[in-house]
Design a protein around this motif. Structure first.
Motif, PDB file in Angstrom:
ATOM      1  N   ARG A  25       1.278  -1.314   0.279  1.00  0.00           N
ATOM      2  CA  ARG A  25       0.026  -0.047   0.166  1.00  0.00           C
ATOM      3  C   ARG A  25       0.649   1.181  -0.366  1.00  0.00           C
ATOM      4  O   ARG A  25       0.477   2.710   0.000  1.00  0.00           O
ATOM      5  CB  ARG A  25      -0.773  -0.198   1.316  1.00  0.00           C
ATOM      6  N   GLY A  26       1.937   0.884   0.460  1.00  0.00           N
ATOM      7  CA  GLY A  26       3.181   2.055   0.091  1.00  0.00           C
ATOM      8  C   GLY A  26       3.296   3.023   1.493  1.00  0.00           C
ATOM      9  O   GLY A  26       3.142   4.261   1.062  1.00  0.00           O
ATOM     10  N   MET A  27       2.804   2.373   2.320  1.00  0.00           N
ATOM     11  CA  MET A  27       2.287   3.032   3.646  1.00  0.00           C
ATOM     12  C   MET A  27       3.245   2.116   4.777  1.00  0.00           C
ATOM     13  O   MET A  27       3.930   1.134   4.718  1.00  0.00           O
ATOM     14  CB  MET A  27       1.479   3.298   4.036  1.00  0.00           C
ATOM     15  N   SER A  28       3.499   3.185   5.664  1.00  0.00           N
ATOM     16  CA  SER A  28       4.915   2.140   6.782  1.00  0.00           C
ATOM     17  C   SER A  28       3.698   1.519   7.543  1.00  0.00           C
ATOM     18  O   SER A  28       2.196   1.373   7.332  1.00  0.00           O
ATOM     19  CB  SER A  28       5.214   3.666   8.190  1.00  0.00           C
ATOM     20  N   VAL A  29       4.544   0.796   7.941  1.00  0.00           N
ATOM     21  CA  VAL A  29       3.710  -0.408   9.252  1.00  0.00           C
ATOM     22  C   VAL A  29       2.942   0.624   9.902  1.00  0.00           C
ATOM     23  O   VAL A  29       1.273   0.108  10.578  1.00  0.00           O
ATOM     24  CB  VAL A  29       3.991  -1.161   9.608  1.00  0.00           C
ATOM     25  N   ASN A  30       3.535   1.385  10.649  1.00  0.00           N
ATOM     26  CA  ASN A  30       2.681   2.288  12.005  1.00  0.00           C
ATOM     27  C   ASN A  30       1.506   2.609  11.261  1.00  0.00           C
ATOM     28  O   ASN A  30      -0.030   2.708  11.776  1.00  0.00           O
ATOM     29  CB  ASN A  30       3.626   3.045  12.399  1.00  0.00           C
TER      30      ASN A  30
END
Length: 83
Positions: A25-30
């Motif tokens: 999704r192109g995002m950090s795990v946070n």
């Protein structure tokens, strides 16, 4: 908004899945975890419902022209809707 650190323990498979989904999704795990919690608590659901209501209100005349006046218990395109 102030951030608070939250430490959680999950099995390696869950951690791997979270990392893979976040990357996809192109995002950090946070950010991914934040999104999941927001969805679970209904914030995203409310936002979706509000957006859908706005859309329907904006285009209600178009739908009325295409499908005719709504009748309780009937659906356009069905035998009941053509009476």
């Amino acid at each position: 908004m102030a951030k608070t650190q939250l430490n959680v323990r999950v099995d390696e498979g869950t951690a791997r899945a979270a990392r893979e989904r976040a990357t996809a999704r192109g995002m950090s795990v946070n950010r991914y975890i934040e999104e999941l919690v927001r969805q679970d608590t209904g914030e995203a659901g409310r936002t979706f419902v509000e957006a859908a209501a706005d859309f329907m209100k904006q285009y209600e005349n178009v739908f009325a022209e295409e499908f005719g006046p709504a009748r309780e218990g009937t659906h356009p395109g069905t035998r009941e809707g053509r009476r």
